[in-house]
Design an enzyme around this catalytic site. Structure first.
Site, PDB file in Angstrom:
ATOM      1  N   LYS A   1       0.813  -1.217   0.000  1.00  0.00           N
ATOM      2  CA  LYS A   1       0.000   0.000   0.000  1.00  0.00           C
ATOM      3  C   LYS A   1       0.849   1.272   0.000  1.00  0.00           C
ATOM      4  O   LYS A   1       0.452   2.277  -0.582  1.00  0.00           O
ATOM      5  CB  LYS A   1      -0.971  -0.011   1.179  1.00  0.00           C
ATOM      6  CG  LYS A   1      -2.075  -1.067   1.029  1.00  0.00           C
ATOM      7  CD  LYS A   1      -3.209  -0.808   2.007  1.00  0.00           C
ATOM      8  CE  LYS A   1      -3.983  -2.052   2.346  1.00  0.00           C
ATOM      9  NZ  LYS A   1      -5.032  -2.441   1.456  1.00  0.00           N
TER      10      LYS A   1
ATOM     11  N   ASN B   1     -14.895  -3.724   7.310  1.00  0.00           N
ATOM     12  CA  ASN B   1     -14.162  -3.254   6.140  1.00  0.00           C
ATOM     13  C   ASN B   1     -14.151  -4.249   4.994  1.00  0.00           C
ATOM     14  O   ASN B   1     -13.284  -4.218   4.132  1.00  0.00           O
ATOM     15  CB  ASN B   1     -12.723  -2.858   6.482  1.00  0.00           C
ATOM     16  CG  ASN B   1     -12.688  -1.691   7.447  1.00  0.00           C
ATOM     17  OD1 ASN B   1     -13.410  -0.713   7.257  1.00  0.00           O
ATOM     18  ND2 ASN B   1     -11.886  -1.797   8.481  1.00  0.00           N
TER      19      ASN B   1
ATOM     20  N   GLU C   1      -6.241   1.821  -2.927  1.00  0.00           N
ATOM     21  CA  GLU C   1      -5.345   0.750  -3.356  1.00  0.00           C
ATOM     22  C   GLU C   1      -5.758   0.235  -4.715  1.00  0.00           C
ATOM     23  O   GLU C   1      -6.853   0.531  -5.205  1.00  0.00           O
ATOM     24  CB  GLU C   1      -5.336  -0.409  -2.349  1.00  0.00           C
ATOM     25  CG  GLU C   1      -6.658  -1.152  -2.249  1.00  0.00           C
ATOM     26  CD  GLU C   1      -6.511  -2.546  -1.622  1.00  0.00           C
ATOM     27  OE1 GLU C   1      -5.382  -3.059  -1.505  1.00  0.00           O
ATOM     28  OE2 GLU C   1      -7.557  -3.127  -1.285  1.00  0.00           O
TER      29      GLU C   1
HETATM   30  P1  ADP Z   1      -8.065  -4.033   1.900  1.00  0.00           P
HETATM   31  O1  ADP Z   1      -6.747  -4.245   1.250  1.00  0.00           O
HETATM   32  O2  ADP Z   1      -8.204  -4.798   3.160  1.00  0.00           O
HETATM   33  O3  ADP Z   1      -9.184  -4.186   0.931  1.00  0.00           O
HETATM   34  P2  ADP Z   1      -8.473  -1.129   1.720  1.00  0.00           P
HETATM   35  O4  ADP Z   1      -7.364  -0.157   1.866  1.00  0.00           O
HETATM   36  O5  ADP Z   1      -8.982  -1.386   0.354  1.00  0.00           O
HETATM   37  O6  ADP Z   1      -8.026  -2.502   2.385  1.00  0.00           O
HETATM   38  O7  ADP Z   1      -9.666  -0.675   2.656  1.00  0.00           O
HETATM   39  C1  ADP Z   1     -10.788  -1.482   2.913  1.00  0.00           C
HETATM   40  C2  ADP Z   1     -11.936  -0.614   3.366  1.00  0.00           C
HETATM   41  O8  ADP Z   1     -11.602   0.140   4.543  1.00  0.00           O
HETATM   42  C3  ADP Z   1     -12.378   0.429   2.379  1.00  0.00           C
HETATM   43  O9  ADP Z   1     -13.301  -0.084   1.447  1.00  0.00           O
HETATM   44  C4  ADP Z   1     -12.997   1.491   3.254  1.00  0.00           C
HETATM   45  O10 ADP Z   1     -14.306   1.130   3.618  1.00  0.00           O
HETATM   46  C5  ADP Z   1     -12.147   1.444   4.497  1.00  0.00           C
HETATM   47  N1  ADP Z   1     -11.064   2.430   4.455  1.00  0.00           N
HETATM   48  C6  ADP Z   1      -9.804   2.236   4.024  1.00  0.00           C
HETATM   49  N2  ADP Z   1      -9.056   3.351   4.160  1.00  0.00           N
HETATM   50  C7  ADP Z   1      -9.858   4.293   4.694  1.00  0.00           C
HETATM   51  C8  ADP Z   1      -9.681   5.673   5.081  1.00  0.00           C
HETATM   52  N3  ADP Z   1      -8.519   6.285   4.962  1.00  0.00           N
HETATM   53  N4  ADP Z   1     -10.747   6.325   5.602  1.00  0.00           N
HETATM   54  C9  ADP Z   1     -11.935   5.705   5.735  1.00  0.00           C
HETATM   55  N5  ADP Z   1     -12.171   4.428   5.404  1.00  0.00           N
HETATM   56  C10 ADP Z   1     -11.145   3.716   4.882  1.00  0.00           C
HETATM   57 MG    MG Z   2      -9.520  -3.073  -0.743  1.00  0.00          MG
END
Ligand code: ADP
Ligand code: MG
Ligand code: ADP
Length: 666
Positions: A116, A235, A288
């Site tokens: 990330k 999440n 991401e």
């Molecule tokens: P993963 O690799 O586990 O999918 P992500 O970075 O895509 O992780 O995040 C998963 C979820 O977490 C997102 O869809 C969102 O709902 C929440 N999320 C991630 N980063 C943030 C942030 N900076 N602020 C608010 N919610 C977030």
């Molecule tokens: Mg994700």
């Protein structure tokens, strides 16, 4: 084109990939672990190779075992699905040196995007807006506090290697930052073998909207519009839709252009997904890029008509994209509901067991309102603790959002799953939720709308009355059948009662039933009547009824002294008695529930990973007692109040059943 593709995965996604491969005339090879000997993906493949024991680390995650299966079958390409080895650069590299095509992106792109921190830097350099934050590693709690103050609260603490919603913590204060840093770090070390942590601004109540990209090896890159994936728990997504009810054409075009710019900057080819969070002002921020086929790709297929898996295979074989950006036309609306083996009434904890009944609604693709069900299971399958608890993806398409939602409600009502707990009632509750229906959703929708967890839905009075009428009618039909079974001629059969008392929870209704043929009239004490038509017969687990012209599909199970009825988000156990019995029943003493507050029960079937306490320990409210793991999820069980541990009746390493007593308090 390839001759033979090995699918290094299991479950629904393995079946999904095989479908497109077969349609392209490519032979398919399945791999399977001990637990999957008779699984659907093995039956669907042209050939199948056993690759090891049930634990994923010894089978689906073992590069060596997969390479052996490739050599054994002579496959010339490998599709990794999602999860498992799909974003593992060592795997892609190993295939390259083996001279086998990887149906996925180049190694360098997996490497850059799998991390990330690196991917955010890449995005920033490509001019893509990212969530404001700190793009360096954080080494200590003190440093975490300092960085958080620099960013401004609230912050999101994240694992650089993170995925699947793991290793992520929100912090609103310095204390929470210290705590969150430690727990993120240990979760990341445990889950990914990599404890690097960074931090970004926590965007409060955003939407999750992502762009599907397609890029070939000849420099062509397009996007297939967006998917809205804001309905999440822990999440992780559970309902997705396309298009997003929030995007205007301008924002869509701008997000698409950014996603394509990022793919180009990463020299990307294959399919991929660029994930953004979007605030209330439609500002969007990159979070991401997933360098693989995404779980929720079907909603995009349903609105664009593009077979994303076929494109992915074609790209890997060196073909040029068949579409240009201007050819992408999206029509109608699509939803996906992820059907999980988990108990919505118990905080969505995974459930295992045998699928004693598995009857999805019939598929109907290409019709006016399409229904598609991507699945990896069949009736009789065992859902084990070894893998992801997702058992199917039910998708519907309609001309507009309303039509697609309505088709989803009906399809969920007629989707029969028994033997394990599943989240269908919860999904139905979401599709009936006024805020969801209005499209005003954010990633905290579930937390906002179900603050105390899910405890079933209170049906509107009118629907409730219709269900009560249906129960009385089912009783009359069942009783009539019973008199026939006794072998007597129908004209001198004993009379079937016409007055019934239907009760559940603390509600009770007297219902009188009269009928002619298949139409029944159910009358209530207050003088109201419901006309019910149904051809339901005892033994059928689904009933289609029309009640005062409303068409309803109910799941009906006979239970002792009544029926269990499931419809939308409700699950009621109605007892049906003759009115005289009901009067007497009301005089009986109620059974008191036993006092369980002194025991810690195992909330889900799983492995007891560790115990944090010993007999005689004094624990405080919130203190960790033990860790249970099942289906890729670790659960820390905590003390609910101050207490002393009296006895412990399980050991680390034990496989525990649901409700097993782990320890007792004094
Ligand atoms: P993963 O690799 O586990 O999918 P992500 O970075 O895509 O992780 O995040 C998963 C979820 O977490 C997102 O869809 C969102 O709902 C929440 N999320 C991630 N980063 C943030 C942030 N900076 N602020 C608010 N919610 C977030
Ligand atoms: Mg994700
Ligand atoms: P998505 O954004 O597509 O939901 P996730 O990062 O949450 O992506 O995970 C992709 C899918 O792969 C999810 O359904 C997840 O449950 C599954 N998955 C992730 N890791 C594994 C794993 N180690 N084994 C099996 N499935 C996995």
């Amino acid at each position: 084109m390839f001759k033979k593709i090995l699918i290094a995965n299991r479950g629904e996604i393995a079946c999904r990939v095989m479908k497109s491969a077969s349609e392209m005339g490519i032979r398919t090879v399945a791999v399977f672990s001990d637990a999957d000997k008779r699984s659907l993906h093995v039956r669907r493949a042209d050939e199948a190779v056993h690759i090891g024991p049930s634990q994923a680390s010894e089978s689906y995650l073992s590069i060596e075992r997969i390479l052996e299966a490739i050599r054994e079958t002579g496959a010339d390409a490998v599709h990794p699905g999602y999860g498992f080895l799909s974003e593992n650069k060592d795997f892609a590299e190993a295939l390259e040196s083996e001279g086998v095509a990887f149906v996925g992106p180049p190694v360098a792109a997996i490497e850059a995007m799998g991390d990330k921190i690196t991917s955010k830097k890449l995005a920033k350099d490509a001019g893509v807006p990212t969530v404001p934050g700190h793009l360096g590693l954080i080494e200590s709690g003190d440093e975490a506090v300092q960085v958080a103050n620099g960013i401004g609260f609230p912050v999101m603490i994240k694992a650089s290697a993170g995925g699947g919603g793991k290793g992520m913590r929100i912090a609103w204060s310095e204390n929470e930052v210290r705590e969150g840093f430690q727990s993120s770090r240990s979760e990341a070390a445990g889950s990914f073998g990599d404890d690097r942590i960074f931090m970004e601004k926590f965007i409060d109540r955003p939407r999750h909207i992502e762009i599907q990209v397609l890029a070939d090896k000849h420099g062509n890159c397009i996007f297939l519009n967006e998917r809205e994936c804001s309905i999440q728990r822990r999440n992780q997504k559970i309902i997705e839709e396309a298009p997003s009810p929030f995007l205007d054409e301008e924002t869509r075009a701008s997000m698409g252009a950014q996603a394509v710019a990022l793919a180009k900057a990463a020299d990307y080819h294959s399919v991929g997904t660029v994930e953004f969070i979007v605030d209330a002002e439609r500002n969007f921020y990159f979070i991401e890029m997933n360098t693989r086929l995404q779980v929720e790709h079907p909603v995009t297929e349903l609105i664009t008509g593009v077979d994303i898996v076929a494109e992915m295979i074609g790209i890997a074989a060196g073909e040029k994209l068949k579409l240009e950006q201007k050819d992408v036309v999206a029509g109608g609306w699509a939803f996906e509901s992820r059907i999980y083996a988990e108990d919505p009434y118990r905080n969505f904890l995974p459930s295992i067991g045998r699928l004693s009944r598995y009857r999805p609604p019939p598929e109907d693709v290409g019709g006016a309102a399409s229904i598609r069900n991507d699945t990896g299971v069949i009736e009789g399958d065992e859902i084990s603790i070894h893998y992801d608890p997702m058992i199917a993806k039910l998708c519907t398409w309609g001309e507009d959002r309303e039509e697609a939602m309505d088709s989803m409600r009906k399809s969920l009502d007629s989707f029969e799953i028994e033997g394990i707990a599943c989240n269908i009632s919860f999904l139905s509750a979401v599709f009936d939720n006024p805020r969801f229906i209005s499209g005003h959703i954010t990633t905290s929708f579930i937390a906002d709308e179900f603050p105390d967890g899910f405890c079933g839905v209170e049906l509107p009075d009118q629907t409730l009355q219709r269900l009560v009428a249906a129960v009385a009618v089912f009783q009359v039909i069942s009783e009539t059948r019973r008199t026939q079974i006794s072998g007597q001629l129908s004209n001198n059969a004993r009379p079937v009662g016409r007055e019934w008392n239907v009760s559940f929870d603390d509600k009770a209704f007297n219902v009188g039933v009269a009928n002619s043929n298949k139409a029944y009239s159910a009358s209530f004490d207050d003088g109201t009547r419901v006309i019910v038509e149904t051809s339901w017969q005892p033994g059928q687990s689904l009933a289609s009824i029309s009640a005062d012209d409303a068409e309803l599909t109910l799941k009906v199970d006979p239970i002792s002294g009544g029926f269990r009825i499931r419809h939308r988000g409700t699950d009621i156990r109605a007892s049906v008695r003759a009115p005289r019995h009901a009067e007497l029943g009301a005089l009986m003493a109620k059974k008191m529930p036993s006092d369980m507050s002194k025991q810690l029960l195992c909330p889900m079937p799983g492995l007891l990973v560790s115990l944090q306490v010993s007999v005689g320990d004094e624990v405080e409210s919130g203190q960790a007692l033990c860790v249970i793991e099942a289906m890729k999820m670790e659960n820390i069980l905590k003390a609910e109040r101050t207490a002393r541990i009296k006895s412990i009746s399980a050991n680390p390493g034990d496989i525990l059943t649901i409700d097993k007593v782990i320890l007792e308090f004094e």
